[in-house]
Design a protein around this motif. Structure first.
Motif, mmCIF file in Angstrom:
data_model
loop_
_atom_site.group_PDB
_atom_site.id
_atom_site.type_symbol
_atom_site.label_atom_id
_atom_site.label_comp_id
_atom_site.label_asym_id
_atom_site.label_seq_id
_atom_site.Cartn_x
_atom_site.Cartn_y
_atom_site.Cartn_z
ATOM 1 N N VAL A 123 0.851 -1.180 0.000
ATOM 2 C CA VAL A 123 0.000 0.000 0.000
ATOM 3 C C VAL A 123 0.891 1.235 0.000
ATOM 4 C CG1 VAL A 123 -1.668 1.348 1.340
ATOM 5 C CG2 VAL A 123 -1.900 -1.140 1.197
ATOM 6 N N VAL A 124 0.610 2.168 -0.905
ATOM 7 C CA VAL A 124 1.391 3.404 -0.973
ATOM 8 C C VAL A 124 0.442 4.583 -0.855
ATOM 9 C CG1 VAL A 124 3.308 2.441 -2.285
ATOM 10 C CG2 VAL A 124 1.339 3.354 -3.503
ATOM 11 N N VAL A 125 0.841 5.598 -0.089
ATOM 12 C CA VAL A 125 0.059 6.822 0.040
ATOM 13 C C VAL A 125 0.438 7.762 -1.089
ATOM 14 C CG1 VAL A 125 -0.447 8.820 1.483
ATOM 15 C CG2 VAL A 125 -0.152 6.564 2.534
ATOM 16 N N VAL A 126 -0.568 8.213 -1.817
ATOM 17 C CA VAL A 126 -0.358 9.026 -3.017
ATOM 18 C C VAL A 126 -1.317 10.213 -2.957
ATOM 19 C CG1 VAL A 126 -0.539 9.023 -5.544
ATOM 20 C CG2 VAL A 126 0.300 6.996 -4.363
ATOM 21 N N PRO A 127 -0.883 11.417 -3.347
ATOM 22 C CA PRO A 127 -1.834 12.532 -3.422
ATOM 23 C C PRO A 127 -3.048 12.144 -4.256
ATOM 24 C CG PRO A 127 0.398 13.338 -3.722
ATOM 25 C CD PRO A 127 0.487 11.832 -3.717
ATOM 26 N N PHE A 128 -4.201 12.553 -3.793
ATOM 27 C CA PHE A 128 -5.448 12.092 -4.389
ATOM 28 C C PHE A 128 -5.484 12.263 -5.903
ATOM 29 C CE2 PHE A 128 -9.829 13.225 -5.703
ATOM 30 C CZ PHE A 128 -10.391 11.979 -5.581
ATOM 31 N N HIS A 129 -5.016 13.414 -6.387
ATOM 32 C CA HIS A 129 -5.140 13.692 -7.827
ATOM 33 C C HIS A 129 -4.220 12.819 -8.681
ATOM 34 C CE1 HIS A 129 -1.700 16.232 -6.656
ATOM 35 N NE2 HIS A 129 -1.302 16.098 -7.906
ATOM 36 N N GLU A 130 -3.279 12.101 -8.048
ATOM 37 C CA GLU A 130 -2.372 11.240 -8.804
ATOM 38 C C GLU A 130 -2.828 9.776 -8.855
ATOM 39 O OE1 GLU A 130 1.611 11.528 -7.341
ATOM 40 O OE2 GLU A 130 1.626 13.720 -7.348
ATOM 41 N N ILE A 131 -3.877 9.447 -8.116
ATOM 42 C CA ILE A 131 -4.246 8.034 -7.998
ATOM 43 C C ILE A 131 -4.796 7.467 -9.304
ATOM 44 C CG2 ILE A 131 -5.792 6.395 -6.871
ATOM 45 C CD1 ILE A 131 -5.448 7.955 -4.296
ATOM 46 N N MET A 132 -5.817 8.072 -9.863
ATOM 47 C CA MET A 132 -6.418 7.511 -11.078
ATOM 48 C C MET A 132 -5.450 7.526 -12.265
ATOM 49 S SD MET A 132 -10.507 8.376 -10.913
ATOM 50 C CE MET A 132 -10.334 10.165 -10.833
ATOM 51 N N PRO A 133 -4.722 8.619 -12.509
ATOM 52 C CA PRO A 133 -3.738 8.555 -13.597
ATOM 53 C C PRO A 133 -2.681 7.490 -13.369
ATOM 54 C CG PRO A 133 -4.145 10.833 -12.972
ATOM 55 C CD PRO A 133 -4.824 9.980 -11.943
ATOM 56 N N GLY A 134 -2.295 7.285 -12.106
ATOM 57 C CA GLY A 134 -1.283 6.282 -11.798
ATOM 58 C C GLY A 134 -1.764 4.870 -12.056
ATOM 59 N N VAL A 135 -3.030 4.594 -11.713
ATOM 60 C CA VAL A 135 -3.589 3.269 -11.987
ATOM 61 C C VAL A 135 -3.731 3.067 -13.498
ATOM 62 C CG1 VAL A 135 -5.566 1.739 -11.640
ATOM 63 C CG2 VAL A 135 -4.792 3.209 -9.776
ATOM 64 N N ALA A 136 -4.205 4.099 -14.188
ATOM 65 C CA ALA A 136 -4.384 3.992 -15.642
ATOM 66 C C ALA A 136 -3.056 3.733 -16.349
ATOM 67 C CB ALA A 136 -5.032 5.267 -16.178
ATOM 68 N N ALA A 137 -1.979 4.324 -15.824
ATOM 69 C CA ALA A 137 -0.666 4.174 -16.448
ATOM 70 C C ALA A 137 0.046 2.891 -16.029
ATOM 71 C CB ALA A 137 0.201 5.377 -16.106
ATOM 72 N N GLY A 138 -0.542 2.136 -15.095
ATOM 73 C CA GLY A 138 0.066 0.893 -14.659
ATOM 74 C C GLY A 138 1.075 1.040 -13.537
ATOM 75 N N ARG A 139 1.210 2.228 -12.943
ATOM 76 C CA ARG A 139 2.115 2.414 -11.809
ATOM 77 C C ARG A 139 1.594 1.663 -10.588
ATOM 78 N NH1 ARG A 139 2.014 8.314 -10.502
ATOM 79 N NH2 ARG A 139 3.345 7.648 -8.776
ATOM 80 N N PHE A 140 0.272 1.548 -10.481
ATOM 81 C CA PHE A 140 -0.359 0.832 -9.375
ATOM 82 C C PHE A 140 -1.351 -0.172 -9.956
ATOM 83 C CE2 PHE A 140 -0.092 5.448 -8.340
ATOM 84 C CZ PHE A 140 1.063 5.395 -7.577
ATOM 85 N N ASP A 141 -1.550 -1.254 -9.246
ATOM 86 C CA ASP A 141 -2.522 -2.249 -9.676
ATOM 87 C C ASP A 141 -3.949 -1.816 -9.370
ATOM 88 O OD1 ASP A 141 -0.662 -4.434 -10.549
ATOM 89 O OD2 ASP A 141 -0.015 -4.222 -8.459
ATOM 90 N N ALA A 142 -4.101 -0.997 -8.354
ATOM 91 C CA ALA A 142 -5.429 -0.529 -7.969
ATOM 92 C C ALA A 142 -5.283 0.813 -7.257
ATOM 93 C CB ALA A 142 -6.124 -1.542 -7.064
ATOM 94 N N GLY A 143 -6.384 1.522 -7.179
ATOM 95 C CA GLY A 143 -6.388 2.814 -6.499
ATOM 96 C C GLY A 143 -7.662 2.990 -5.697
ATOM 97 N N LEU A 144 -7.525 3.563 -4.531
ATOM 98 C CA LEU A 144 -8.646 3.837 -3.644
ATOM 99 C C LEU A 144 -9.005 5.304 -3.802
ATOM 100 C CD1 LEU A 144 -10.468 2.759 -1.344
ATOM 101 C CD2 LEU A 144 -8.658 3.428 0.257
ATOM 102 N N VAL A 145 -10.224 5.589 -4.255
ATOM 103 C CA VAL A 145 -10.592 6.968 -4.578
ATOM 104 C C VAL A 145 -11.841 7.383 -3.818
ATOM 105 C CG1 VAL A 145 -9.519 6.826 -6.856
ATOM 106 C CG2 VAL A 145 -11.961 6.311 -6.606
ATOM 107 N N ILE A 146 -12.001 8.696 -3.707
ATOM 108 C CA ILE A 146 -13.100 9.284 -2.955
ATOM 109 C C ILE A 146 -13.672 10.443 -3.759
ATOM 110 C CG2 ILE A 146 -12.252 8.591 -0.670
ATOM 111 C CD1 ILE A 146 -10.907 11.296 -0.403
ATOM 112 N N HIS A 147 -14.706 11.050 -3.209
ATOM 113 C CA HIS A 147 -15.271 12.288 -3.732
ATOM 114 C C HIS A 147 -15.654 12.192 -5.204
ATOM 115 C CE1 HIS A 147 -14.486 13.896 0.133
ATOM 116 N NE2 HIS A 147 -13.212 14.144 -0.042
ATOM 117 N N GLU A 148 -15.210 13.186 -5.988
ATOM 118 C CA GLU A 148 -15.683 13.315 -7.363
ATOM 119 C C GLU A 148 -15.209 12.195 -8.283
ATOM 120 O OE1 GLU A 148 -11.797 15.473 -7.139
ATOM 121 O OE2 GLU A 148 -13.605 15.398 -5.907
ATOM 122 N N ALA A 149 -14.215 11.417 -7.851
ATOM 123 C CA ALA A 149 -13.756 10.302 -8.678
ATOM 124 C C ALA A 149 -14.881 9.317 -8.968
ATOM 125 C CB ALA A 149 -12.599 9.587 -7.994
#
Length: 259
Positions: A123-149
């Protein structure tokens, strides 16, 4: 008298607090506002630097010596929980990006992973705005998102593995407590503060146009329709008053933090 207040720039918070911080609540003091994501306030509130502060409900065990929970102003509801997203590669034994270790979202993910047996390798802590782009780019296998995501993740080609709010509601029968408003002990009368916030919420509901420019100016380039959906989902009857159902939900979550 001027007090300090910290909340996120997300539409639900700016909508709720617009009247309070713009002098539109009779009898309320002036406020110095700090905008910060909830992972930042969870940590910075540890030293009591703010008089009023928005934090994750999951962070309360570390903060209640210094702060008192207010029964209004926060984010709690149904159908509004965090989402665990993937790029189609799955989740089990992978790397998951989360917005903070003391967020309600991360607590729910841990509880769900224990129950389902789908435990991440890292598990890695990542600034919220970097989570979805990071998952899409394959940097992470999954991302935990909140709010407007919740309204925008499809744009990144991501898929929902689990709606953790839905899982919580099914498991407990209770709404999901996400964000709480705290008042610093000895610095703010909690009864007065709660009434200021309730009046601020009621003012926002009575005339949403009053806060429109303020909300949009902090909405991080969200389209107006996403902003409206965000506010409609996260600002609800529990924002004005937790009530018995909200109190039971908070008690259940706090019990889970110490289990």
């Amino acid at each position: 008298m001027s007090l300090s207040i910290a909340f996120s720039p997300c539409p639900n918070d700016t909508f709720v607090f617009h009247a309070l911080v713009h002098g539109l609540v009779p009898g309320a003091p002036s406020f110095d506002v700090t905008f910060a994501d909830v992972d930042v306030t969870n940590t910075s509130a540890l030293d009591g630097r703010f008089d009023l502060v928005k934090v994750s409900y999951a962070a309360l065990p570390w903060l209640l010596d210094t702060y008192e929970l207010l029964p209004c102003g926060g984010a709690l509801g149904r159908g509004c929980g965090p989402l665990l997203l993937t790029n189609g590669q799955g989740f089990h034994d992978g790397v998951v990006a989360v917005p903070g270790e003391r967020t309600t979202a991360y607590l729910l993910m841990r509880l769900w992973a224990q129950q389902s047996g789908q435990v991440p390798r890292e598990v890695v802590v990542v600034p919220f705005h970097e989570i979805m782009p990071g998952v899409a780019a394959g940097r992470f296998d999954a991302g935990l998102v909140i709010h407007e995501a919740r309204f925008t993740y499809q744009r990144y080609g991501l898929t929902q593995l689990v709606d953790l709010g839905e899982w919580w509601e099914t498991d407990t029968g209770l709404p999901i407590p996400l964000g709480a408003i705290l008042a610093k002990r000895g610095a703010v009368d909690p009864v007065e503060a709660a009434e200021w916030i309730r009046q601020s919420v009621r003012t926002a509901w009575a005339d949403p146009s009053l806060s429109r420019d303020y909300v949009l100016s902090h909405a991080q380039e969200m389209e107006p329709e996403v902003v409206d959906a965000h506010i409609a989902l996260y600002v609800n009857e529990f924002t004005e008053n937790l009530g018995p159902d909200g109190e039971r939900a908070v008690a259940a979550l706090l019990k889970a933090t110490t289990a």
